[in-house]
Design an enzyme around this catalytic site. Structure first.
Site, PDB file in Angstrom:
ATOM      1  N   GLY A  96       0.868  -1.180   0.000  1.00 37.75           N
ATOM      2  CA  GLY A  96       0.000   0.000   0.000  1.00 37.75           C
ATOM      3  C   GLY A  96       0.899   1.222   0.000  1.00 37.75           C
ATOM      4  O   GLY A  96       1.713   1.398   0.910  1.00 37.75           O
ATOM      5  N   GLY A 129      -0.205   4.493  -0.394  1.00 36.47           N
ATOM      6  CA  GLY A 129      -1.029   5.702  -0.293  1.00 36.47           C
ATOM      7  C   GLY A 129      -0.444   6.689   0.705  1.00 36.47           C
ATOM      8  O   GLY A 129       0.777   6.854   0.787  1.00 36.47           O
ATOM      9  N   MET A 130      -1.319   7.323   1.490  1.00 35.45           N
ATOM     10  CA  MET A 130      -0.863   8.391   2.391  1.00 35.45           C
ATOM     11  C   MET A 130       0.046   7.847   3.501  1.00 35.45           C
ATOM     12  O   MET A 130       1.106   8.404   3.757  1.00 35.45           O
ATOM     13  CB  MET A 130      -2.070   9.120   3.001  1.00 35.45           C
ATOM     14  CG  MET A 130      -2.987   9.771   1.965  1.00 35.45           C
ATOM     15  SD  MET A 130      -2.102  10.808   0.781  1.00 35.45           S
ATOM     16  CE  MET A 130      -1.629  12.187   1.796  1.00 35.45           C
ATOM     17  N   ILE A 131      -0.382   6.746   4.129  1.00 35.00           N
ATOM     18  CA  ILE A 131       0.490   6.192   5.193  1.00 35.00           C
ATOM     19  C   ILE A 131       1.713   5.535   4.558  1.00 35.00           C
ATOM     20  O   ILE A 131       2.839   5.710   5.039  1.00 35.00           O
ATOM     21  CB  ILE A 131      -0.262   5.177   6.080  1.00 35.00           C
ATOM     22  CG1 ILE A 131      -1.489   5.825   6.722  1.00 35.00           C
ATOM     23  CG2 ILE A 131       0.665   4.626   7.174  1.00 35.00           C
ATOM     24  CD1 ILE A 131      -2.325   4.876   7.574  1.00 35.00           C
ATOM     25  N   GLY A 132       1.513   4.802   3.461  1.00 33.71           N
ATOM     26  CA  GLY A 132       2.633   4.110   2.812  1.00 33.71           C
ATOM     27  C   GLY A 132       3.732   5.088   2.402  1.00 33.71           C
ATOM     28  O   GLY A 132       4.929   4.849   2.654  1.00 33.71           O
ATOM     29  N   ARG A 138     -11.208   5.778   5.819  1.00 33.91           N
ATOM     30  CA  ARG A 138     -12.535   6.351   6.093  1.00 33.91           C
ATOM     31  C   ARG A 138     -12.712   7.716   5.446  1.00 33.91           C
ATOM     32  O   ARG A 138     -11.752   8.447   5.254  1.00 33.91           O
ATOM     33  CB  ARG A 138     -12.692   6.563   7.600  1.00 33.91           C
ATOM     34  CG  ARG A 138     -12.895   5.322   8.362  1.00 33.91           C
ATOM     35  CD  ARG A 138     -13.437   5.661   9.737  1.00 33.91           C
ATOM     36  NE  ARG A 138     -12.422   6.096  10.674  1.00 33.91           N
ATOM     37  CZ  ARG A 138     -12.691   6.597  11.867  1.00 33.91           C
ATOM     38  NH1 ARG A 138     -13.941   6.774  12.238  1.00 33.91           N
ATOM     39  NH2 ARG A 138     -11.725   6.933  12.690  1.00 33.91           N
ATOM     40  N   ARG A 156     -15.005   2.933  11.054  1.00 33.94           N
ATOM     41  CA  ARG A 156     -13.951   2.026  10.581  1.00 33.94           C
ATOM     42  C   ARG A 156     -14.585   0.734  10.064  1.00 33.94           C
ATOM     43  O   ARG A 156     -14.116   0.122   9.112  1.00 33.94           O
ATOM     44  CB  ARG A 156     -12.981   1.703  11.713  1.00 33.94           C
ATOM     45  CG  ARG A 156     -12.172   2.903  12.178  1.00 33.94           C
ATOM     46  CD  ARG A 156     -11.234   2.519  13.310  1.00 33.94           C
ATOM     47  NE  ARG A 156     -10.425   3.649  13.761  1.00 33.94           N
ATOM     48  CZ  ARG A 156     -10.788   4.477  14.734  1.00 33.94           C
ATOM     49  NH1 ARG A 156     -11.927   4.320  15.360  1.00 33.94           N
ATOM     50  NH2 ARG A 156     -10.001   5.479  15.088  1.00 33.94           N
ATOM     51  N   ILE A 198      -1.958  -2.198   9.349  1.00 35.43           N
ATOM     52  CA  ILE A 198      -2.529  -0.898   9.755  1.00 35.43           C
ATOM     53  C   ILE A 198      -3.945  -0.728   9.187  1.00 35.43           C
ATOM     54  O   ILE A 198      -4.750   0.046   9.704  1.00 35.43           O
ATOM     55  CB  ILE A 198      -1.624   0.277   9.287  1.00 35.43           C
ATOM     56  CG1 ILE A 198      -0.181   0.088   9.767  1.00 35.43           C
ATOM     57  CG2 ILE A 198      -2.170   1.608   9.758  1.00 35.43           C
ATOM     58  CD1 ILE A 198       0.766   1.239   9.420  1.00 35.43           C
ATOM     59  N   HIS A 244      -9.375  -1.241  18.390  1.00 32.90           N
ATOM     60  CA  HIS A 244      -9.149   0.112  17.873  1.00 32.90           C
ATOM     61  C   HIS A 244     -10.479   0.671  17.378  1.00 32.90           C
ATOM     62  O   HIS A 244     -10.734   0.790  16.209  1.00 32.90           O
ATOM     63  CB  HIS A 244      -8.141   0.034  16.726  1.00 32.90           C
ATOM     64  CG  HIS A 244      -7.794   1.375  16.150  1.00 32.90           C
ATOM     65  ND1 HIS A 244      -7.308   2.409  16.900  1.00 32.90           N
ATOM     66  CD2 HIS A 244      -7.861   1.842  14.885  1.00 32.90           C
ATOM     67  CE1 HIS A 244      -7.086   3.452  16.123  1.00 32.90           C
ATOM     68  NE2 HIS A 244      -7.418   3.126  14.893  1.00 32.90           N
TER      69      HIS A 244
END
Ligand code: A3D
Length: 321
Positions: A10, A12-15, A83, A89, A119, A176
């Site tokens: 992944g 994206g933003m976190i990756g 989200r 979530r 994650i 979480h």
């Protein structure tokens, strides 16, 4: 000596944030895998070029082929969808369970000895699904949530008290979700438990209750502000704290979503608990005493996780087998 290889599933933003932080911290070489064509390649090239300015040596590669993660020491999984405002979530489950099946198969084939940090949300169900789909040992697959939840709690407390966040230590248990369990009794300011901080008159009980509530809803607060996705800076930092403890065998005690086999009276689920993270992955689960109120909150949180896992087994019955 072989270079450490970290696969980000992944991009994206976190990756992307993870890749940049791994470079800055020189934790290892990075492969960013994503199904979107060009995205992982573009991010890898961009971050690699920042190395000349920042002065780090890190080989980065973006790819759309699982074969490139071959032999990875660590995999961090953020593949899936995040989200949007108004979504919980749990609304993500239908799409992300299918993604976990694909990612699990890729890791099983190319990186079966890796330490895997998941994650993707809903976290406690997705880490369960990824472990089932990959068949990797349970101690080598854990979920990141508690480190992020405690970092939010610590941030709010430090800001309220006007002190360094380094002197605030916090404790969170459970799944979480908005019914996570911030454990006030085990959270401290320079070693002083929070109930004593209240007794000393440093903070009012009502203010502490508000902070606990804000911590529980911390993810949603950021989703509402960003409007197009969810948090990514603090989640990336939090996952790397876990990876760092694994790679350096630091044996940090970190709140992680770990597989419970009877601990805390729970069997067969991933739930957030304190874990010793070292070269053996999730090496040991620390069982702390809970009072009646804490136990009730924990049980409620575990029930939510169980509901999500049941929903997963309906969508993907082969995982439940
Ligand atoms: P985003 O920026 O959308 O990145 C997700 C990436 O996954 C995209 O680049 C997609 O192309 C890619 N992707 C989708 N399907 C696949 C697939 N089958 N194989 C490989 N890649 C795929 O999201 P993000 O980085 O902001 O968030 C990623 C996940 O983390 C989401 O599920 C979030 O809800 C979750 N998240 C969890 C926490 C926790 O504390 C647990 C915090 C913040 C976000």
């Amino acid at each position: 000596m072989a270079r450490t290889k970290i696969a980000l599933i992944g991009g994206g933003m976190i990756g992307g944030t993870l890749a940049h932080l791994i470079g800055l911290k020189e934790l290892g070489d990075v492969v960013i895998f994503d199904i979107a064509e060009g995205l992982p390649q573009g991010k890898a090239l961009d971050i690699a070029q920042s190395g000349a300015v920042e002065g780090f040596d890190c080989h980065l590669k973006g790819t759309n082929a699982y074969a490139d993660i071959e032999g990875a020491d660590v995999c961090i999984v953020t593949a899936g969808v995040p989200r949007k405002p108004g979504m919980s979530r749990d609304d993500l489950i239908g799409i992300n369970i299918k993604v976990m099946e694909q990612v699990g198969a890729g890791i099983k084939k190319y990186a079966p000895t890796a330490f895997v940090v998941v994650i993707t949300n809903p976290l406690d169900a997705m880490v369960w699904a990824l472990q089932k789909a990959s068949g990797l040992p349970r101690n080598m697959v854990i979920g990141m949530a508690g480190v992020l939840d405690t970092s939010r709690f610590r941030h709010f407390l430090a800001t309220e008290l006007g002190i360094s966040v380094e002197d605030v230590s916090a404790f969170v248990l459970g799944g979480h979700g908005d019914d996570m369990v911030p454990l006030v009794r085990y959270s401290t300011v320079a070693g002083i438990p929070l109930p004593d901080v209240v007794r000393m008159g440093w903070m009012r009980q009502e203010r502490l209750d508000e902070i606990v509530d804000r911590t529980r809803k911390g993810g949603g607060e950021i989703v509402a502000l960003l409007k197009t996705g969810s948090a990514y800076y603090a989640p990336a930092s939090s996952a790397l704290e876990m990876v760092d403890s694994y790679l350096k065998d630091k044996k940090r005690i970190l709140p992680c979503a770990a597989y419970l086999n009877g601990e805390y009276g729970v069997k067969g689920l991933y739930v957030g608990v304190p874990v010793i993270v070292g070269a053996g992955g999730a090496e040991r689960i620390i069982e702390i005493d809970l009072n009646a109120a804490e136990r009730n909150m924990f049980i409620k949180s575990v029930e939510s996780v169980k509901g999500l896992v049941d929903a997963c087994t309906k969508i993907a019955p082969q995982l439940g087998a």
